[in-house]
Design a protein around this motif. Structure first.
Motif, mmCIF file in Angstrom:
data_model
loop_
_atom_site.group_PDB
_atom_site.id
_atom_site.type_symbol
_atom_site.label_atom_id
_atom_site.label_comp_id
_atom_site.label_asym_id
_atom_site.label_seq_id
_atom_site.Cartn_x
_atom_site.Cartn_y
_atom_site.Cartn_z
ATOM 1 N N ARG A 150 -48.216 47.564 17.349
ATOM 2 C CA ARG A 150 -49.216 46.550 17.044
ATOM 3 C C ARG A 150 -50.220 46.319 18.163
ATOM 4 O O ARG A 150 -51.097 45.488 18.025
ATOM 5 N N VAL A 162 -51.326 37.753 17.661
ATOM 6 C CA VAL A 162 -50.711 36.913 16.636
ATOM 7 C C VAL A 162 -51.774 36.096 15.919
ATOM 8 O O VAL A 162 -52.877 35.874 16.435
ATOM 9 N N LEU A 175 -47.354 37.790 12.794
ATOM 10 C CA LEU A 175 -47.931 39.090 13.074
ATOM 11 C C LEU A 175 -49.045 39.326 12.062
ATOM 12 O O LEU A 175 -48.820 39.180 10.858
#
Length: 449
Positions: A150, A162, A175
């Protein structure tokens, strides 16, 4: 000319705005904006080097994309997870491009970026899970969650992107998966034990800048109970309306992208600072940074913003203020200086080099900057020296008024507070010294340069 073997499409919200082609054997890149995008009166180019109305060079396209990628260990992890070489810029942006810095998503050609996927339950992260993951970073990288990498913002430090509708730690964190985008960047303490209390260090420097009325990004400390710096992204704007929660993306580029330079040129001495290598100064410098004002929409305001940014680094002792640490918003009419980030008092860590990323005049040593260096800097960057005096005085007065107050009003723990108090002491002495030197610099004859 042979057609490129691989293609990506760039999407802004639900609009396809350009296609990127890549020919791996010849290392050739192409960029073509869609007719619909070029005809939009609000359309803008990715960067000054990638204009809407002219052919874009292959090298410039690669440099722009390369600057979106992480660096150091984070790049190693991403490359390994994707099974591609670190030098494979196309493969990396294809894997990470759905959530890069700036406005655009890079999706495989043919994938419909305007279609929202089936709604799935958002993946929430609680503080306990975040704490566990930070603790096991050495064996399980923080950038990998649920089998997916990510990390998609540039830089060396561990980061996690986030989504949060308010302050992380006070509201749930998720996420981000399309259609959501990240709203915050989380930066835990570096795993390197030689950099203690970096979270408190950056939090204080960023908070002090904001207290002085300087345009730094908003930050807070989340405790898991490990300290984590939460940075509000200024290239994202969260909305929650009748259509649900969604995030507006704003396009920004860093000074390397704006200068059409690769990430390796983020330091002015781009080859190195030892021996003959120190003679080469082809990277991002302060004169080059001020030179980007030719593309600015509000030249006077942004000249002041760059000047204040450069001087503030001297006040806090941030020797690592390089070309990827200053960004611009991109509009159709040109560039506009963006808020500041990565403000850290690097001199608190004596085991690391304190050579300045960008020289003042010809001086790279923070302690050796004198009146002549300031005057030389002003001459090269087109700064009126009376303006320099006023800004140095403004910084000194602001630090006098706010530095100790900021340190005492924030929830720093005992060891953190000791480090922050050292930064306060440094900022006070540096701002006093800077104000005196600026007055001396104002009287140096211009013919001496």
């Amino acid at each position: 000319m042979n057609q490129p073997n691989h293609q990506l499409s760039l999407w802004l919200h639900k609009r396809r705005v350009a296609d990127i082609g890549y020919d791996p054997l010849n290392e050739g890149w192409t960029l073509r904006y869609t007719d619909e995008w070029k005809e939009d009166h609000q359309a803008f180019a990715l960067s000054p080097a990638l204009p809407l109305d002219a052919e874009c060079s292959s090298a410039s396209i690669r440099r722009f994309i390369e600057n979106l990628l992480p660096e150091g260990r984070a790049l190693d992890i991403v490359a390994s997870a994707q099974g591609v070489a670190k030098s494979n810029v196309y493969g990396l942006v294809r894997a990470l491009g759905a959530e890069t810095t700036g406005a655009f998503r890079f999706l495989p050609h043919g994938e419909n970026g305007s279609t929202e996927p089936a709604r799935i339950r958002a993946r929430e992260i609680c503080l306990a899970e975040l704490d566990e993951r930070i603790g096991e970073r050495e064996s399980r990288p923080l950038v990998e969650w649920d089998g997916k990498v990510r990390m998609s913002v540039a830089g060396y430090q561990d980061k996690l992107l986030v989504y949060a509708s308010g302050e992380p730690g006070e509201v749930p964190m998720y996420l981000p998966d399309f259609p959501l985008a990240s709203t915050h960047i989380l930066k835990p303490e570096p795993a390197d034990a030689r950099l203690p209390h970096m979270v408190a260090n950056e939090h204080f420097c960023m908070t002090l800048a904001r207290r002085l009325g300087l345009p730094a990004a908003s930050v807070s400390i989340v405790r898991t109970p490990r300290p984590v710096l939460a940075i509000t992204r200024f290239d994202r704007l969260a909305h929650n309306d009748t259509s649900g929660a969604w995030v507006e993306r704003k396009h920004i580029i860093d000074a390397c992208q704006a200068s059409d330079l690769p990430a390796a040129y983020k330091y002015e001495r781009n080859i190195g600072s030892v021996g003959e290598a120190a003679l080469y100064r082809d990277g991002v410098s302060l004169p080059r940074l001020f030179g980007l004002l030719e593309h600015a929409t509000r030249k006077a305001a942004d000249r002041l913003a760059i000047l204040r940014w450069a001087l503030f680094q001297l006040v806090i002792g941030n020797s690592d203020a390089h070309g990827k640490n200053f960004s611009f918003f991109v509009h159709r009419s040109g560039l506009q200086a963006a808020p500041w980030y990565d403000l850290v008092s690097v001199v608190q860590y004596p085991q690391f080099s304190h050579d300045l990323a960008m020289a003042f005049g010809d001086e790279f040593n923070l302690d050796q900057i004198k009146a002549f260096s300031l005057a030389d800097f002003a001459q090269r960057c087109g700064i009126d020296r009376q303006l320099l005096v006023r800004e140095c005085r403004r910084l000194r007065d602001g630090v006098r008024q706010h530095a100790a107050e900021v340190a005492n009003s924030q929830p720093y723990l005992a060891d953190e507070r000791q480090l922050v108090d050292k930064i306060v002491e440094l900022a006070l002495s540096q701002s006093e010294r800077l104000e005196v030197m600026s007055r001396e610099a104002s009287s140096i004859p211009p013919d001496m340069f």
